[in-house]
Design a protein around this motif. Structure first.
Motif, PDB file in Angstrom:
ATOM      1  N   GLY A   1      41.470 -44.813 -13.452  1.00 30.26           N
ATOM      2  CA  GLY A   1      41.518 -45.634 -12.249  1.00 30.26           C
ATOM      3  C   GLY A   1      42.144 -44.913 -11.062  1.00 30.26           C
ATOM      4  O   GLY A   1      41.961 -45.323  -9.912  1.00 30.26           O
TER       5      GLY A   1
ATOM      6  N   GLU B   1      41.466 -41.787 -10.298  1.00 24.31           N
ATOM      7  CA  GLU B   1      40.559 -40.716  -9.865  1.00 24.31           C
ATOM      8  C   GLU B   1      40.290 -40.695  -8.356  1.00 24.31           C
ATOM      9  O   GLU B   1      40.409 -39.656  -7.727  1.00 24.31           O
ATOM     10  CB  GLU B   1      39.243 -40.815 -10.652  1.00 24.31           C
ATOM     11  CG  GLU B   1      38.385 -39.573 -10.576  1.00 24.31           C
ATOM     12  CD  GLU B   1      38.902 -38.447 -11.456  1.00 24.31           C
ATOM     13  OE1 GLU B   1      39.089 -37.345 -10.916  1.00 24.31           O
ATOM     14  OE2 GLU B   1      39.123 -38.674 -12.651  1.00 24.31           O
ATOM     15  N   PRO B   2      39.956 -41.851  -7.710  1.00 18.88           N
ATOM     16  CA  PRO B   2      39.651 -41.803  -6.271  1.00 18.88           C
ATOM     17  C   PRO B   2      40.842 -41.413  -5.390  1.00 18.88           C
ATOM     18  O   PRO B   2      40.658 -40.879  -4.306  1.00 18.88           O
ATOM     19  CB  PRO B   2      39.210 -43.238  -5.935  1.00 18.88           C
ATOM     20  CG  PRO B   2      39.162 -43.990  -7.204  1.00 18.88           C
ATOM     21  CD  PRO B   2      39.768 -43.164  -8.288  1.00 18.88           C
ATOM     22  N   VAL B   3      42.078 -41.666  -5.849  1.00 19.07           N
ATOM     23  CA  VAL B   3      43.244 -41.386  -5.005  1.00 19.07           C
ATOM     24  C   VAL B   3      44.079 -40.208  -5.511  1.00 19.07           C
ATOM     25  O   VAL B   3      45.132 -39.911  -4.956  1.00 19.07           O
ATOM     26  CB  VAL B   3      44.160 -42.634  -4.889  1.00 19.07           C
ATOM     27  CG1 VAL B   3      43.453 -43.747  -4.152  1.00 19.07           C
ATOM     28  CG2 VAL B   3      44.630 -43.101  -6.248  1.00 19.07           C
TER      29      VAL B   3
ATOM     30  N   ASP C   1      43.665 -37.025  -5.256  1.00 24.09           N
ATOM     31  CA  ASP C   1      43.882 -35.968  -4.261  1.00 24.09           C
ATOM     32  C   ASP C   1      44.953 -36.363  -3.253  1.00 24.09           C
ATOM     33  O   ASP C   1      45.651 -35.503  -2.717  1.00 24.09           O
ATOM     34  CB  ASP C   1      42.580 -35.622  -3.534  1.00 24.09           C
ATOM     35  CG  ASP C   1      41.635 -34.846  -4.446  1.00 24.09           C
ATOM     36  OD1 ASP C   1      42.136 -34.170  -5.371  1.00 24.09           O
ATOM     37  OD2 ASP C   1      40.411 -34.913  -4.246  1.00 24.09           O
ATOM     38  N   ASP C   2      45.090 -37.649  -2.970  1.00 20.19           N
ATOM     39  CA  ASP C   2      46.154 -38.097  -2.072  1.00 20.19           C
ATOM     40  C   ASP C   2      47.514 -38.054  -2.762  1.00 20.19           C
ATOM     41  O   ASP C   2      48.519 -37.679  -2.165  1.00 20.19           O
ATOM     42  CB  ASP C   2      45.894 -39.534  -1.585  1.00 20.19           C
ATOM     43  CG  ASP C   2      44.614 -39.631  -0.766  1.00 20.19           C
ATOM     44  OD1 ASP C   2      44.188 -38.596  -0.205  1.00 20.19           O
ATOM     45  OD2 ASP C   2      44.039 -40.724  -0.703  1.00 20.19           O
TER      46      ASP C   2
ATOM     47  N   TYR D   1      49.313 -49.044  -7.121  1.00 20.97           N
ATOM     48  CA  TYR D   1      48.005 -49.054  -7.788  1.00 20.97           C
ATOM     49  C   TYR D   1      48.131 -49.851  -9.084  1.00 20.97           C
ATOM     50  O   TYR D   1      48.196 -49.282 -10.173  1.00 20.97           O
ATOM     51  CB  TYR D   1      47.552 -47.619  -8.083  1.00 20.97           C
ATOM     52  CG  TYR D   1      47.531 -46.752  -6.853  1.00 20.97           C
ATOM     53  CD1 TYR D   1      46.502 -46.862  -5.924  1.00 20.97           C
ATOM     54  CD2 TYR D   1      48.558 -45.848  -6.600  1.00 20.97           C
ATOM     55  CE1 TYR D   1      46.486 -46.086  -4.777  1.00 20.97           C
ATOM     56  CE2 TYR D   1      48.545 -45.067  -5.453  1.00 20.97           C
ATOM     57  CZ  TYR D   1      47.507 -45.197  -4.555  1.00 20.97           C
ATOM     58  OH  TYR D   1      47.498 -44.434  -3.419  1.00 20.97           O
TER      59      TYR D   1
ATOM     60  N   ALA E   1      44.424 -37.493 -14.876  1.00 25.65           N
ATOM     61  CA  ALA E   1      43.081 -38.045 -14.622  1.00 25.65           C
ATOM     62  C   ALA E   1      42.464 -38.601 -15.909  1.00 25.65           C
ATOM     63  O   ALA E   1      41.792 -39.635 -15.885  1.00 25.65           O
ATOM     64  CB  ALA E   1      42.178 -36.976 -14.021  1.00 25.65           C
TER      65      ALA E   1
END
Length: 181
Positions: free
Chosen positions: A34, A36-38, A40-41, A87, A29
């Motif tokens: 960049g 960060e939002p994904v 957890d996936d 990504y 992280a």
């Protein structure tokens, strides 16, 4: 680095403890905000995170037997090219000219003139010893992931020798190994 890499080279696979998993997540992280939002996936807290140990102090981070990140010794974690293609804006980018593409795809390090010539592009914010995506002139996706030996400003001024160590490129052993079964 991954030129002749195969799943036989994995000497040990260990499911890491929750504390180690948190450390890996935190360092990824920090290195790649960049993601960060994904995150957890990509690295679900509930599914087991496996670290596969390979020769030359190489570690692969696996989730569901799919390699997502790698690092050497205690160096920064770098995404695999498959993850980078999903990504693309995660890493800083440097671009090589058309003449360098075939050399990079055969595993050669990225030389300074390939980055400074017309068709090449440098991001002046890139410091020495930073993981970077290597883009190619006229191509949409990254063709390699490298580790800078000098800063972008030094590459521009010196313009001689190796600028970026090629760590992982299209069609190398890690690319061909979609899953580790």
């Amino acid at each position: 680095m991954f030129k002749k890499f195969s799943s036989e080279e994995v000497s040990a696979q260990n499911q890491v403890k929750a504390s180690v998993q948190r450390k890996i997540r935190q360092s990824i992280a920090e290195e790649y905000p960049g993601l960060e939002p994904v995150l957890d996936d990509l690295l679900p807290k509930k599914s087991p995170l496996i670290v596969a140990k390979c020769p030359n102090h190489l570690n692969l981070v696996l989730v569901n037997n799919v390699p997502l990140f790698f690092n050497i010794r205690d160096g920064p974690y770098m995404p695999t090219l498959r993850l980078l293609h999903q990504y693309p804006d995660v890493m800083k980018k440097l671009q090589v000219d058309r003449g360098a593409i075939r050399f990079v795809l055969s595993g050669a390090n990225i030389m300074c003139p390939g980055l400074t010539s017309p068709g090449g592009a440098l991001d002046d914010k890139v410091e020495a010893e930073t993981p970077v995506a290597i883009m190619a002139e006229g191509k949409q996706h990254a063709l390699a992931i490298g580790f800078t030996k000098m800063s972008a400003k030094d590459i521009r001024t010196v313009n001689k020798g190796i600028g970026v160590d090629n760590m992982h490129y299209l069609n190398d052993g890690l690319w061909k190994m979609e899953r580790l079964d």
